[in-house]
Design an enzyme around this catalytic site. Structure first.
Site, PDB file in Angstrom:
ATOM      1  CG  ASN A 132      -1.924  -1.094   1.236  1.00 56.23           C
ATOM      2  OD1 ASN A 132      -2.446  -1.468   0.191  1.00 56.23           O
ATOM      3  ND2 ASN A 132      -2.216  -1.632   2.406  1.00 56.23           N
ATOM      4  CE  LYS A 218      -5.849  -1.546  -0.775  1.00 51.00           C
ATOM      5  NZ  LYS A 218      -4.930  -2.654  -1.082  1.00 51.00           N
ATOM      6  CG  ASN A 222      -5.054   1.792   2.262  1.00 49.74           C
ATOM      7  OD1 ASN A 222      -6.016   1.163   2.692  1.00 49.74           O
ATOM      8  ND2 ASN A 222      -4.174   1.238   1.453  1.00 49.74           N
ATOM      9  CG  ASN A 236     -12.327  -0.033   8.448  1.00 56.92           C
ATOM     10  OD1 ASN A 236     -11.536   0.326   9.322  1.00 56.92           O
ATOM     11  ND2 ASN A 236     -11.957  -0.789   7.436  1.00 56.92           N
ATOM     12  CG  ASN A 285     -12.659  -5.580   8.113  1.00 54.96           C
ATOM     13  OD1 ASN A 285     -13.477  -6.416   8.495  1.00 54.96           O
ATOM     14  ND2 ASN A 285     -12.045  -5.672   6.953  1.00 54.96           N
ATOM     15  CD  GLU A 300       1.794  -0.368   5.420  1.00 55.43           C
ATOM     16  OE1 GLU A 300       2.515  -0.688   4.465  1.00 55.43           O
ATOM     17  OE2 GLU A 300       0.598  -0.699   5.504  1.00 55.43           O
TER      18      GLU A 300
END
Length: 334
Positions: A132, A218, A222, A236, A285, A300
């Site tokens: 990602n 993507k 994210n 989420n 999630n 990240e």
């Protein structure tokens, strides 16, 4: 950080004679390894720890389903730290590696891991990156060369239940292609071959001639969802239930649109709808960033919102919302 090897000697059922190495035994690494192994003459899974490798050697990979548990056992298993392999203290693998699937987070792509990857590359080996965010493509192209790099974006859903168990939480699609459009060294044949192999393993896969847009799409998803779930400590779907959270998502999203436009990247016009759809589809999630925060791991964020802020600074474009969530995550990490 030590990586160890879990090696499976499945005989090839699909007529393919190849050696695939998957680096990273998280949720996606376990899922792809279990599905791909029966169609390879050899598959090697590189794990993070010796303990996980030993458990895999004993139990194999368990695919947890709604009604059954399917175990993918290996006929032969070898594990060793990659640093020992580089030093030459481990016997060489039976055959050269044809494809390396890099399925670790960006935070794990250290100089040591890059050296390890280089030691596995031959003139016939291709590296397929499943990361990602952005930033890894620069490091890896400098070390490996654009002619040996392919990139993949997947929406497959998977959750690691334990060191050897994984549950597929949703069927998605994997896009594969080159990032450098002028790269002629990686033939279309190689890309088609990997797509067919993924489909044979039960995944939906497609070639893409516009991987930059896929990667940015993507990245946007994210960057809009993950940091807010980590800061607010929510699943989420909770982001969609709050007008305040939705307004923050919109600010992050609009800033990235401006940045993409400034860089000449044309994102899909319905991307905001996609962001909300992903949020709803994964409503129960815990994002990977929230899981990292809860486990006191580095996130990240540097490769998501941090990269966006850096690109904005280079273009003289201020991204205050992205800068705010970036600084908040860094503060939480500390």
């Amino acid at each position: 950080m030590a990586f160890l090897l879990y090696n499976s000697g499945y005989m090839n059922k699909g007529g393919y004679c190849m050696h695939i190495m998957i680096i990273g035994a998280g949720s996606l690494g376990l899922l792809f390894a279990a599905q791909l192994a029966p169609n390879c003459s050899q598959l090697t899974l590189v794990t993070r720890s010796e303990g996980q490798a030993r458990e895999l050697a004993e139990h194999g990979i368990q695919l947890v389903g709604t009604e059954s548990l399917e175990t993918k056992l290996a006929k032969s298993i070898v594990f060793q730290s990659y640093s020992e392999e580089i030093s030459g203290s481990m016997a060489p693998v039976a055959r050269e590696v044809d494809y390396i699937f890099l399925m670790v987070k960006q935070t794990a792509i250290s100089p040591e891991l890059i050296t390890y990857i280089q030691s596995k590359m031959t003139r016939h080996t291709y590296l397929i990156c499943f990361q990602n965010g952005v930033g890894h493509e620069v490091k890896l192209s400098q070390a490996i060369g654009w002619d040996k790099l392919l990139f993949a974006i997947t929406t497959e859903g998977a959750k690691r239940i334990g060191p050897t168990s994984v549950k597929q939480t949703g069927h998605g699609i994997t896009y594969l292609g080159e990032l450098e459009p002028k790269n002629l060294a990686v033939t279309n044949h190689q890309q088609i071959f990997i797509v067919q192999l993924l489909e044979l393993a039960g995944f939906r896969a497609e070639l893409s001639k516009n991987m930059e847009v896929r990667i940015w799409t993507k990245l946007v998803i994210n960057a809009v969802i993950n940091p807010l779930t980590a800061i607010l400590r929510v699943q989420n779907g909770e982001l969609l239930r709050s007008a305040w959270a939705l307004s923050l998502m919109q600010e992050l999203y609009q800033e990235v649109l401006r940045l993409a436009a400034a860089k000449g990247i044309e994102l899909p016009i319905d991307l905001w709808d996609t962001v909300q759809a992903v949020c709803e589809a994964t409503k129960t999630n815990h994002s990977s960033m929230l899981q990292d925060i809860e486990a006191s791991r580095h996130t990240e964020i540097d490769y998501l919102n941090g990269s966006l802020v850096k690109m904005g600074n280079e273009l003289g474009l201020d991204l205050p919302a992205n800068s705010m969530v970036y600084r908040m995550i860094k503060a939480i990490e500390n």
